[in-house]
Design a protein around this motif. Structure first.
Motif, PDB file in Angstrom:
ATOM      1  N   GLU A  83       5.898  65.944  60.487  1.00  0.00           N
ATOM      2  CA  GLU A  83       4.926  65.977  59.388  1.00  0.00           C
ATOM      3  C   GLU A  83       3.537  66.351  59.886  1.00  0.00           C
ATOM      4  O   GLU A  83       2.811  67.097  59.235  1.00  0.00           O
ATOM      5  CB  GLU A  83       4.889  64.614  58.686  1.00  0.00           C
ATOM      6  CG  GLU A  83       3.991  64.553  57.465  1.00  0.00           C
ATOM      7  CD  GLU A  83       4.409  65.503  56.361  1.00  0.00           C
ATOM      8  OE1 GLU A  83       3.555  65.833  55.510  1.00  0.00           O
ATOM      9  OE2 GLU A  83       5.587  65.921  56.340  1.00  0.00           O
ATOM     10  N   PHE A  84       3.173  65.847  61.051  1.00  0.00           N
ATOM     11  CA  PHE A  84       1.879  66.212  61.636  1.00  0.00           C
ATOM     12  C   PHE A  84       1.819  67.713  61.910  1.00  0.00           C
ATOM     13  O   PHE A  84       0.829  68.387  61.600  1.00  0.00           O
ATOM     14  CB  PHE A  84       1.654  65.432  62.930  1.00  0.00           C
ATOM     15  CG  PHE A  84       0.469  65.908  63.736  1.00  0.00           C
ATOM     16  CD1 PHE A  84      -0.820  65.706  63.278  1.00  0.00           C
ATOM     17  CD2 PHE A  84       0.657  66.573  64.935  1.00  0.00           C
ATOM     18  CE1 PHE A  84      -1.920  66.165  64.008  1.00  0.00           C
ATOM     19  CE2 PHE A  84      -0.423  67.031  65.675  1.00  0.00           C
ATOM     20  CZ  PHE A  84      -1.718  66.825  65.204  1.00  0.00           C
ATOM     21  N   ALA A  85       2.898  68.255  62.497  1.00  0.00           N
ATOM     22  CA  ALA A  85       2.924  69.698  62.798  1.00  0.00           C
ATOM     23  C   ALA A  85       2.832  70.523  61.526  1.00  0.00           C
ATOM     24  O   ALA A  85       2.176  71.569  61.498  1.00  0.00           O
ATOM     25  CB  ALA A  85       4.193  70.038  63.583  1.00  0.00           C
ATOM     26  N   ARG A  86       3.479  70.052  60.446  1.00  0.00           N
ATOM     27  CA  ARG A  86       3.418  70.784  59.177  1.00  0.00           C
ATOM     28  C   ARG A  86       2.010  70.716  58.594  1.00  0.00           C
ATOM     29  O   ARG A  86       1.438  71.737  58.194  1.00  0.00           O
ATOM     30  CB  ARG A  86       4.413  70.184  58.185  1.00  0.00           C
ATOM     31  CG  ARG A  86       5.872  70.409  58.538  1.00  0.00           C
ATOM     32  CD  ARG A  86       6.772  69.996  57.379  1.00  0.00           C
ATOM     33  NE  ARG A  86       8.171  69.917  57.797  1.00  0.00           N
ATOM     34  CZ  ARG A  86       8.844  68.786  57.954  1.00  0.00           C
ATOM     35  NH1 ARG A  86       8.252  67.609  57.726  1.00  0.00           N
ATOM     36  NH2 ARG A  86      10.114  68.794  58.324  1.00  0.00           N
ATOM     37  N   GLN A  87       1.450  69.502  58.526  1.00  0.00           N
ATOM     38  CA  GLN A  87       0.141  69.325  57.909  1.00  0.00           C
ATOM     39  C   GLN A  87      -0.945  70.101  58.637  1.00  0.00           C
ATOM     40  O   GLN A  87      -1.821  70.703  58.014  1.00  0.00           O
ATOM     41  CB  GLN A  87      -0.227  67.834  57.875  1.00  0.00           C
ATOM     42  CG  GLN A  87       0.507  67.022  56.835  1.00  0.00           C
ATOM     43  CD  GLN A  87      -0.020  65.598  56.744  1.00  0.00           C
ATOM     44  OE1 GLN A  87      -1.103  65.277  57.259  1.00  0.00           O
ATOM     45  NE2 GLN A  87       0.728  64.729  56.107  1.00  0.00           N
ATOM     46  N   GLU A  88      -0.886  70.073  59.945  1.00  0.00           N
ATOM     47  CA  GLU A  88      -1.925  70.711  60.747  1.00  0.00           C
ATOM     48  C   GLU A  88      -1.586  72.154  61.140  1.00  0.00           C
ATOM     49  O   GLU A  88      -2.307  72.765  61.932  1.00  0.00           O
ATOM     50  CB  GLU A  88      -2.176  69.883  62.031  1.00  0.00           C
ATOM     51  CG  GLU A  88      -2.668  68.477  61.752  1.00  0.00           C
ATOM     52  CD  GLU A  88      -4.020  68.480  61.052  1.00  0.00           C
ATOM     53  OE1 GLU A  88      -4.945  69.175  61.525  1.00  0.00           O
ATOM     54  OE2 GLU A  88      -4.142  67.785  60.015  1.00  0.00           O
ATOM     55  N   LYS A  89      -0.458  72.647  60.554  1.00  0.00           N
ATOM     56  CA  LYS A  89      -0.033  74.025  60.829  1.00  0.00           C
ATOM     57  C   LYS A  89       0.104  74.274  62.344  1.00  0.00           C
ATOM     58  O   LYS A  89      -0.363  75.276  62.880  1.00  0.00           O
ATOM     59  CB  LYS A  89      -0.997  75.026  60.192  1.00  0.00           C
ATOM     60  CG  LYS A  89      -1.006  74.942  58.662  1.00  0.00           C
ATOM     61  CD  LYS A  89      -1.940  75.939  58.035  1.00  0.00           C
ATOM     62  CE  LYS A  89      -1.802  75.996  56.522  1.00  0.00           C
ATOM     63  NZ  LYS A  89      -1.874  74.699  55.848  1.00  0.00           N
ATOM     64  N   ARG A  90       0.776  73.319  63.005  1.00  0.00           N
ATOM     65  CA  ARG A  90       0.972  73.423  64.449  1.00  0.00           C
ATOM     66  C   ARG A  90       2.379  73.925  64.816  1.00  0.00           C
ATOM     67  O   ARG A  90       2.727  73.973  65.998  1.00  0.00           O
ATOM     68  CB  ARG A  90       0.773  72.047  65.096  1.00  0.00           C
ATOM     69  CG  ARG A  90      -0.588  71.397  64.827  1.00  0.00           C
ATOM     70  CD  ARG A  90      -1.666  71.921  65.752  1.00  0.00           C
ATOM     71  NE  ARG A  90      -2.918  71.187  65.571  1.00  0.00           N
ATOM     72  CZ  ARG A  90      -3.269  70.130  66.296  1.00  0.00           C
ATOM     73  NH1 ARG A  90      -2.471  69.673  67.249  1.00  0.00           N
ATOM     74  NH2 ARG A  90      -4.427  69.518  66.064  1.00  0.00           N
ATOM     75  N   ILE A  91       3.221  74.229  63.826  1.00  0.00           N
ATOM     76  CA  ILE A  91       4.575  74.696  64.136  1.00  0.00           C
ATOM     77  C   ILE A  91       4.502  76.129  64.664  1.00  0.00           C
ATOM     78  O   ILE A  91       3.947  77.013  64.012  1.00  0.00           O
ATOM     79  CB  ILE A  91       5.494  74.613  62.903  1.00  0.00           C
ATOM     80  CG1 ILE A  91       5.657  73.145  62.477  1.00  0.00           C
ATOM     81  CG2 ILE A  91       6.859  75.229  63.203  1.00  0.00           C
ATOM     82  CD1 ILE A  91       6.534  72.939  61.263  1.00  0.00           C
ATOM     83  N   GLU A  92       5.038  76.331  65.839  1.00  0.00           N
ATOM     84  CA  GLU A  92       4.963  77.642  66.481  1.00  0.00           C
ATOM     85  C   GLU A  92       5.815  78.669  65.737  1.00  0.00           C
ATOM     86  O   GLU A  92       6.799  78.329  65.088  1.00  0.00           O
ATOM     87  CB  GLU A  92       5.477  77.539  67.925  1.00  0.00           C
ATOM     88  CG  GLU A  92       4.706  76.556  68.792  1.00  0.00           C
ATOM     89  CD  GLU A  92       5.412  76.277  70.098  1.00  0.00           C
ATOM     90  OE1 GLU A  92       6.468  76.915  70.359  1.00  0.00           O
ATOM     91  OE2 GLU A  92       4.942  75.418  70.860  1.00  0.00           O
ATOM     92  N   ASP A  93       5.432  79.919  65.839  1.00  0.00           N
ATOM     93  CA  ASP A  93       6.245  81.003  65.302  1.00  0.00           C
ATOM     94  C   ASP A  93       7.432  81.265  66.224  1.00  0.00           C
ATOM     95  O   ASP A  93       7.427  80.893  67.396  1.00  0.00           O
ATOM     96  CB  ASP A  93       5.412  82.284  65.171  1.00  0.00           C
ATOM     97  CG  ASP A  93       4.314  82.161  64.127  1.00  0.00           C
ATOM     98  OD1 ASP A  93       4.515  81.396  63.157  1.00  0.00           O
ATOM     99  OD2 ASP A  93       3.276  82.820  64.285  1.00  0.00           O
ATOM    100  N   GLY A  94       8.429  81.938  65.681  1.00  0.00           N
ATOM    101  CA  GLY A  94       9.538  82.378  66.519  1.00  0.00           C
ATOM    102  C   GLY A  94      10.806  81.588  66.291  1.00  0.00           C
ATOM    103  O   GLY A  94      10.906  80.743  65.396  1.00  0.00           O
ATOM    104  N   TRP A  95      11.806  81.878  67.118  1.00  0.00           N
ATOM    105  CA  TRP A  95      13.140  81.287  66.997  1.00  0.00           C
ATOM    106  C   TRP A  95      13.415  80.433  68.232  1.00  0.00           C
ATOM    107  O   TRP A  95      13.441  80.931  69.340  1.00  0.00           O
ATOM    108  CB  TRP A  95      14.186  82.401  66.886  1.00  0.00           C
ATOM    109  CG  TRP A  95      13.881  83.408  65.818  1.00  0.00           C
ATOM    110  CD1 TRP A  95      13.331  84.649  65.987  1.00  0.00           C
ATOM    111  CD2 TRP A  95      14.094  83.266  64.422  1.00  0.00           C
ATOM    112  NE1 TRP A  95      13.193  85.281  64.777  1.00  0.00           N
ATOM    113  CE2 TRP A  95      13.659  84.453  63.792  1.00  0.00           C
ATOM    114  CE3 TRP A  95      14.618  82.247  63.620  1.00  0.00           C
ATOM    115  CZ2 TRP A  95      13.721  84.660  62.413  1.00  0.00           C
ATOM    116  CZ3 TRP A  95      14.687  82.443  62.244  1.00  0.00           C
ATOM    117  CH2 TRP A  95      14.254  83.627  61.658  1.00  0.00           C
TER     118      TRP A  95
END
Length: 579
Positions: free
Chosen positions: A406-418
């Protein structure tokens, strides 16, 4: 009509001055100063038709057409006027001057236009799915799906696999989801079941010596639905003989790498591997999203050494999730406390490190020295925040894992890619509170870890399996395992599951008997094709990659299914509806 000579996207500058015939749907019609502009749509895209009044007959015909009419147009290809090009279209530098117009099919005003369907209620779109499927974005999903299937078939053919179809009418078996039952007219009171998986059949094919099998199989499970689940779906089903677990994983990884390269032009990195235990301890999940930041931390020793609060001292486990470069407000911190409670935690301790020092929600029990020890244990840097949850180990890790995501989603910290991952060594058994007995975590034909076979009779919940999952960006793509092929070991597993010899013989006798005639070591895997394409297409749900899907309640609004059947049909199969 004259035969179509070109698809829309194939009408390009190379054809200027030539006569072509295109056919499709009227995507858009515009009148501009005596000119009629038609955007003609087919499977490949759009091409622009421009009619002038000087060609009276053609102009009159195009004047009659409306959105979604089906037309065929023969015309001369010419360059668009300077400044009127559309670089977003393959045909964006040309237009067609119509020489002959044929209206093939008129259309009522549809309940929604394909170009506007994104904002239309989904139930309406599913009721008129044939209109919804005219959307270029949805069509693109199915073109991608076709590429994926072509790559899959190409890979398996090149590696010596046989494509074998297994029955869609079989017998109901336990240890799985609910079956869809099919009554037998010729055997009143008895039922077939639609396959939840070709599992038993593909194992029998290995006993038969087929060696390598695959199938693009339709399977059925009567279970609660959600965005990534449907009552009927498609599997890439695979089984292999005489291969180790590592060899199977290597081959399936190569298959997925080929699929991504041939379908998307993407070269994915080698897959990471970790055990189920490592995944749960590091991420609080058996399908971790590796793009969402660093793993969780075991802070049990640090908490017990430095926090005197009796409740925490008694907790069997304390874990932490670090939110790097994050200085939340008090309102945000209160929100995280409520989030943790909503996930099942009894409470949450936070520690925030800033340039001014450390602050915490547990100031009543933590002095400055204890704070410093915990901050050091979590390797907190300036502007980092630590969240601590204590309690039973795996429930606490699950809460922290959800907070990490949830933190990664809220702060847009999810990396791009596969980010692909193999998860191995799942537990062989689980305890069912509902049934008050052991059940298979995977299925009852899963091979136990060789080091744990003696634990089956004495401590079954500690037995690891030789099962494995493929996870992509936090979503399970496939499950598989090595299979039991010795009758004695299979009987031991059935006994642990509480199946007596008579019940085992009734439900699985045909498989046990087959193993007595020479069964090779074998293993396999089943990929969710729909889920794979959904992720590759960036779609929001499986319904965007299945041509005619069901709703979240298992309803098909297009066919109005499920639906009642006549009394005579029920009488034929000896069924009476219980109200």
């Amino acid at each position: 009509m004259e035969g179509r000579t070109h698809y829309a996207a194939a009408v390009t500058e190379e054809l200027i001055g030539q006569t072509v015939t295109v056919a499709g749907w009227v995507h858009r019609r515009r009148d501009h100063g005596g000119l009629i502009f038609i955007d003609l749509r087919d499977r490949t895209g759009l091409v622009q038709i421009v009619a002038e009044p000087v060609h009276a007959e053609n102009f009159a015909e195009l004047d009659r057409v409306r959105a979604e009419f089906v037309v065929a147009i023969t015309g001369m290809v010419r360059a668009r006027p300077t400044g009127m090009e559309n670089p977003e279209l393959a045909s964006g530098r040309i237009e067609i001057e119509p020489l002959r117009v044929t209206i093939l099919s008129e259309a009522k005003t549809p309940p929604f236009m394909p170009a506007e369907a994104e904002n239309v209620d989904e139930m309406l779109r599913l009721k008129y799915r044939y209109i919804d499927l005219r959307r270029p974005s949805l069509l693109g999903n199915f073109m991608l799906r076709d590429k994926v299937l072509m790559a899959v078939r190409s890979f398996f053919h090149a590696h010596g696999f046989l494509d074998v179809e297994t029955p869609s009418l079989a017998r109901s078996t336990p240890e799985g989801a609910r079956d869809f039952l099919v009554p037998s007219r010729l055997a009143p009171g008895e039922f077939y079941a639609l396959p939840q998986s070709p599992q038993i059949f593909k194992q029998l094919l290995m006993v038969a010596g087929f060696d390598r099998y695959y199938q693009i199989a339709k399977v059925f499970r009567d279970e609660d639905l959600r965005a990534d689940r449907q009552p009927e779906f498609t599997q890439i089903d695979v089984e292999m003989s005489f291969m180790s677990q590592s060899e199977i994983l290597d081959m399936m990884e190569a298959m997925l790498r080929q699929v991504f390269y041939e379908s998307l032009g993407v070269e994915v990195a080698p897959f990471e591997r970790m055990t189920w235990q490592q995944a749960m301890e590091g991420y609080g999940s058996d399908k971790p999203d590796l793009r969402a930041g660093e793993p969780l931390m075991d802070l049990t020793s640090a908490v017990r050494a430095h926090i005197a609060w009796p409740v925490l001292q008694a907790a069997p486990f304390a874990g932490g999730a670090v939110m790097r470069h994050y200085q939340p407000t008090r309102k945000q911190l209160d929100g995280w406390v409520e989030f943790a409670k909503g996930q099942g935690a009894s409470g949450l301790i936070w520690i925030v490190k800033s340039g001014e020092g450390l602050r915490t929600s547990a100031g009543k029990w933590l002095d400055e020295q204890a704070l410093q020890h915990l901050a050091a244990a979590a390797r907190l840097g300036t502007d980092d925040t630590l969240m601590i949850v204590a309690g039973e180990k795996f429930p606490s890790l699950a809460v922290l894992g959800q907070m990490r995501l949830e933190f990664a989603r809220q702060e847009k910290r999810i990396e791009d890619g596969w980010r692909f991952l193999w998860v191995t060594e799942f537990p062989l058994f689980e305890w069912s509170e509902e049934e008050q007995r052991l059940v298979s975590a995977h299925h009852p034909f899963t091979m136990p870890h060789p080091e744990d076979i003696d634990l089956i009779a004495t401590d079954p919940l500690r037995v690891r399996s030789q099962a494995y999952d493929v996870v992509l960006n936090g979503t399970e793509l496939a499950s598989g395992s090595l299979r039991i092929y010795q009758p004695e070991l299979q009987a031991k597993i059935f006994a642990a599951l509480g199946l007596d010899p008579e019940e085992t013989e009734e439900k699985f006798g045909f498989l046990i008997h087959a193993f007595q005639y020479g069964a090779p070591p074998h293993g396999g895997i089943a990929f969710g094709l729909d889920r794979l394409v959904m992720l590759m297409a960036g779609a929001r749900s499986l319904r965007e990659v299945i041509a005619f899907p069901k709703t979240a309640k298992g309803v098909d609004p297009l066919m109005n299914a499920p639906s009642p059947v006549s009394t005579s049909q029920l009488d034929e199969v000896g069924i009476q509806i219980k109200k």
